[in-house]
Design a protein around this motif. Structure first.
Motif: not given
Length: 101
Positions: A65-66, A69-70, A73, A81
């Motif tokens: 997930e992280d 998300k990066r 961005e 999401i």
């Protein structure tokens, strides 16, 4: 209104079956969605060329997930999401998945 959806999976094998089932259900509902899928390793490549309305994450990729998300961005995407619940993915419950879109 057409929506663009990207299903993000671990390797792409089970996601291809999910795509088929979702497209069939969407046709029956006369909804205009385009669905694509990609393994986590190709998410950046996909988002570089297209801004998807929705990113559907399969249960196996929740741990990424992280990272996802990066990438979203970094690519300045406006994608929403959504996580597919494990039981919905396991039983290919496309009706419940579509309801979240």
């Amino acid at each position: 209104m057409e929506k663009n959806i990207l299903i993000i999976c671990e390797a792409g094998i089970s996601a291809s079956l999910l795509v088929s089932k979702m497209l069939e259900a969407l046709r029956e509902k006369e909804l205009e969605y385009t669905i694509d899928y990609a393994p986590v390793s190709r998410v950046q490549e996909k988002l570089t060329f297209k801004n998807y309305d929705v990113l559907l994450l399969t249960p196996q990729v929740a741990r990424h997930e992280d990272k996802i998300k990066r990438i979203v961005e970094q690519e300045k995407c406006t994608s929403n999401i959504i996580f597919i619940q494990p039981e919905d993915f396991q039983y290919m419950n496309v009706e419940r998945i579509i309801a979240k879109l």
